[in-house]
Design a protein around this motif. Sequence first.
Motif, PDB file in Angstrom:
ATOM      1  N   GLY A  67     -21.583  74.558  19.890  1.00  0.00           N
ATOM      2  CA  GLY A  67     -21.139  75.683  19.044  1.00  0.00           C
ATOM      3  C   GLY A  67     -22.229  76.302  18.003  1.00  0.00           C
ATOM      4  N   ARG A  68     -23.084  75.588  17.716  1.00  0.00           N
ATOM      5  CA  ARG A  68     -23.969  76.334  16.943  1.00  0.00           C
ATOM      6  C   ARG A  68     -25.305  76.891  17.737  1.00  0.00           C
ATOM      7  NH1 ARG A  68     -24.218  71.329  12.417  1.00  0.00           N
ATOM      8  NH2 ARG A  68     -22.300  71.978  11.373  1.00  0.00           N
ATOM      9  N   GLY A  69     -25.098  76.705  18.985  1.00  0.00           N
ATOM     10  CA  GLY A  69     -26.263  77.343  19.980  1.00  0.00           C
ATOM     11  C   GLY A  69     -27.319  76.501  20.051  1.00  0.00           C
ATOM     12  N   LEU A  70     -27.215  75.205  19.933  1.00  0.00           N
ATOM     13  CA  LEU A  70     -28.337  74.413  20.215  1.00  0.00           C
ATOM     14  C   LEU A  70     -28.323  73.980  21.755  1.00  0.00           C
ATOM     15  CD1 LEU A  70     -28.185  73.945  17.026  1.00  0.00           C
ATOM     16  CD2 LEU A  70     -28.847  71.771  17.535  1.00  0.00           C
ATOM     17  N   SER A  71     -29.730  73.916  22.182  1.00  0.00           N
ATOM     18  CA  SER A  71     -29.779  73.453  23.505  1.00  0.00           C
ATOM     19  C   SER A  71     -29.741  72.150  23.738  1.00  0.00           C
ATOM     20  CB  SER A  71     -31.459  73.960  24.065  1.00  0.00           C
ATOM     21  OG  SER A  71     -32.351  73.076  23.463  1.00  0.00           O
ATOM     22  N   ASN A  72     -29.714  71.621  24.936  1.00  0.00           N
ATOM     23  CA  ASN A  72     -29.668  70.040  25.278  1.00  0.00           C
ATOM     24  C   ASN A  72     -30.834  69.272  24.618  1.00  0.00           C
ATOM     25  OD1 ASN A  72     -27.183  70.580  26.421  1.00  0.00           O
ATOM     26  ND2 ASN A  72     -28.109  70.238  28.823  1.00  0.00           N
ATOM     27  N   THR A  73     -31.760  69.968  24.695  1.00  0.00           N
ATOM     28  CA  THR A  73     -33.092  69.508  24.115  1.00  0.00           C
ATOM     29  C   THR A  73     -32.985  69.301  22.554  1.00  0.00           C
ATOM     30  OG1 THR A  73     -34.409  70.206  25.997  1.00  0.00           O
ATOM     31  CG2 THR A  73     -35.352  69.683  24.120  1.00  0.00           C
ATOM     32  N   GLU A  74     -32.661  70.315  22.050  1.00  0.00           N
ATOM     33  CA  GLU A  74     -32.369  70.373  20.592  1.00  0.00           C
ATOM     34  C   GLU A  74     -31.218  69.234  20.034  1.00  0.00           C
ATOM     35  OE1 GLU A  74     -33.599  75.115  19.695  1.00  0.00           O
ATOM     36  OE2 GLU A  74     -31.559  74.581  20.339  1.00  0.00           O
ATOM     37  N   ILE A  75     -30.279  69.442  20.785  1.00  0.00           N
ATOM     38  CA  ILE A  75     -29.027  68.128  20.403  1.00  0.00           C
ATOM     39  C   ILE A  75     -29.719  66.881  20.491  1.00  0.00           C
ATOM     40  CG2 ILE A  75     -26.907  67.427  21.262  1.00  0.00           C
ATOM     41  CD1 ILE A  75     -26.248  70.356  21.980  1.00  0.00           C
ATOM     42  N   ALA A  76     -30.392  66.479  21.771  1.00  0.00           N
ATOM     43  CA  ALA A  76     -31.097  65.274  21.919  1.00  0.00           C
ATOM     44  C   ALA A  76     -32.021  65.034  20.783  1.00  0.00           C
ATOM     45  CB  ALA A  76     -31.640  65.192  23.229  1.00  0.00           C
ATOM     46  N   ALA A  77     -32.646  65.896  20.030  1.00  0.00           N
ATOM     47  CA  ALA A  77     -33.667  65.390  19.126  1.00  0.00           C
ATOM     48  C   ALA A  77     -32.974  65.246  17.865  1.00  0.00           C
ATOM     49  CB  ALA A  77     -34.584  66.640  18.756  1.00  0.00           C
ATOM     50  N   VAL A  80     -30.896  62.064  18.206  1.00  0.00           N
ATOM     51  CA  VAL A  80     -31.874  60.862  18.875  1.00  0.00           C
ATOM     52  C   VAL A  80     -31.329  60.112  20.011  1.00  0.00           C
ATOM     53  CG1 VAL A  80     -33.468  59.053  18.150  1.00  0.00           C
ATOM     54  CG2 VAL A  80     -32.412  60.666  16.411  1.00  0.00           C
ATOM     55  N   ILE A  81     -31.025  60.934  20.971  1.00  0.00           N
ATOM     56  CA  ILE A  81     -30.349  60.451  22.129  1.00  0.00           C
ATOM     57  C   ILE A  81     -31.214  61.106  23.454  1.00  0.00           C
ATOM     58  CG2 ILE A  81     -28.255  59.620  21.305  1.00  0.00           C
ATOM     59  CD1 ILE A  81     -27.073  62.406  22.400  1.00  0.00           C
ATOM     60  N   SER A  82     -31.049  60.648  24.519  1.00  0.00           N
ATOM     61  CA  SER A  82     -31.772  61.173  25.813  1.00  0.00           C
ATOM     62  C   SER A  82     -31.095  62.793  26.024  1.00  0.00           C
ATOM     63  CB  SER A  82     -31.962  60.432  26.758  1.00  0.00           C
ATOM     64  OG  SER A  82     -30.851  60.344  27.459  1.00  0.00           O
ATOM     65  N   VAL A  83     -31.775  63.615  26.721  1.00  0.00           N
ATOM     66  CA  VAL A  83     -31.326  64.931  27.028  1.00  0.00           C
ATOM     67  C   VAL A  83     -30.207  64.600  28.220  1.00  0.00           C
ATOM     68  CG1 VAL A  83     -31.936  67.122  28.488  1.00  0.00           C
ATOM     69  CG2 VAL A  83     -33.228  66.126  26.670  1.00  0.00           C
ATOM     70  N   ALA A  84     -30.399  63.513  29.156  1.00  0.00           N
ATOM     71  CA  ALA A  84     -29.530  63.081  30.063  1.00  0.00           C
ATOM     72  C   ALA A  84     -28.173  62.613  29.248  1.00  0.00           C
ATOM     73  CB  ALA A  84     -29.900  62.090  30.824  1.00  0.00           C
ATOM     74  N   THR A  85     -28.147  62.177  28.306  1.00  0.00           N
ATOM     75  CA  THR A  85     -26.986  61.788  27.616  1.00  0.00           C
ATOM     76  C   THR A  85     -26.397  62.835  27.085  1.00  0.00           C
ATOM     77  OG1 THR A  85     -27.984  59.519  27.083  1.00  0.00           O
ATOM     78  CG2 THR A  85     -26.158  60.296  25.753  1.00  0.00           C
ATOM     79  N   VAL A  86     -26.859  63.766  26.569  1.00  0.00           N
ATOM     80  CA  VAL A  86     -26.455  65.224  26.018  1.00  0.00           C
ATOM     81  C   VAL A  86     -25.724  65.687  27.243  1.00  0.00           C
ATOM     82  CG1 VAL A  86     -26.920  67.393  25.014  1.00  0.00           C
ATOM     83  CG2 VAL A  86     -27.941  65.470  24.138  1.00  0.00           C
ATOM     84  N   LYS A  87     -26.256  65.693  28.630  1.00  0.00           N
ATOM     85  CA  LYS A  87     -25.795  66.566  29.627  1.00  0.00           C
ATOM     86  C   LYS A  87     -24.648  65.856  29.954  1.00  0.00           C
ATOM     87  CE  LYS A  87     -29.958  68.314  31.465  1.00  0.00           C
ATOM     88  NZ  LYS A  87     -31.250  68.368  32.692  1.00  0.00           N
ATOM     89  N   THR A  88     -24.433  64.389  30.012  1.00  0.00           N
ATOM     90  CA  THR A  88     -23.425  63.711  30.360  1.00  0.00           C
ATOM     91  C   THR A  88     -21.990  64.020  29.073  1.00  0.00           C
ATOM     92  OG1 THR A  88     -24.514  61.882  31.340  1.00  0.00           O
ATOM     93  CG2 THR A  88     -22.428  61.374  30.424  1.00  0.00           C
TER      94      THR A  88
END
Length: 119
Positions: A67-77, A80-88
């Motif tokens: 909702g704050r506009g973060l990308s999957n990569t930014e959320i992962a960082a 501290v989780i993987s981008v794949a986990t964010v996508k899931t």
Amino acid sequence: MRQSREHAETLGAQTAAQAVTAERLRIAREMHDTVAHSIGIVALQAGAARQLGGITDREREILTLVGRGLSNTEIAAELVISVATVKTYVTRLLSKLDARDRVQLVILAYETGLVTLPR
């Protein structure tokens, strides 16, 4: 001398116009925030928050960041989780909240008050 005075007057007028514009913008932002806050309260009162009843705390956290506009990569960082986990997580949120796309998740995050407009 005359050109210098005219130039100074022009600069003074421009500075005054910029000050007026800045104040109008400040007032508009304040009004926008007030209205957005009111809309958020109305949405919560209308039961929009109930839509989030079936999601986990981590999914709520992901939804807030989406909702704050973060990308999957930014959320992962951030988490501290993987981008794949964010996508899931995003895929699960789309399914659980019956959202068509990420834009609908952002709208839902605002409607439920998870995210508010910056001041």
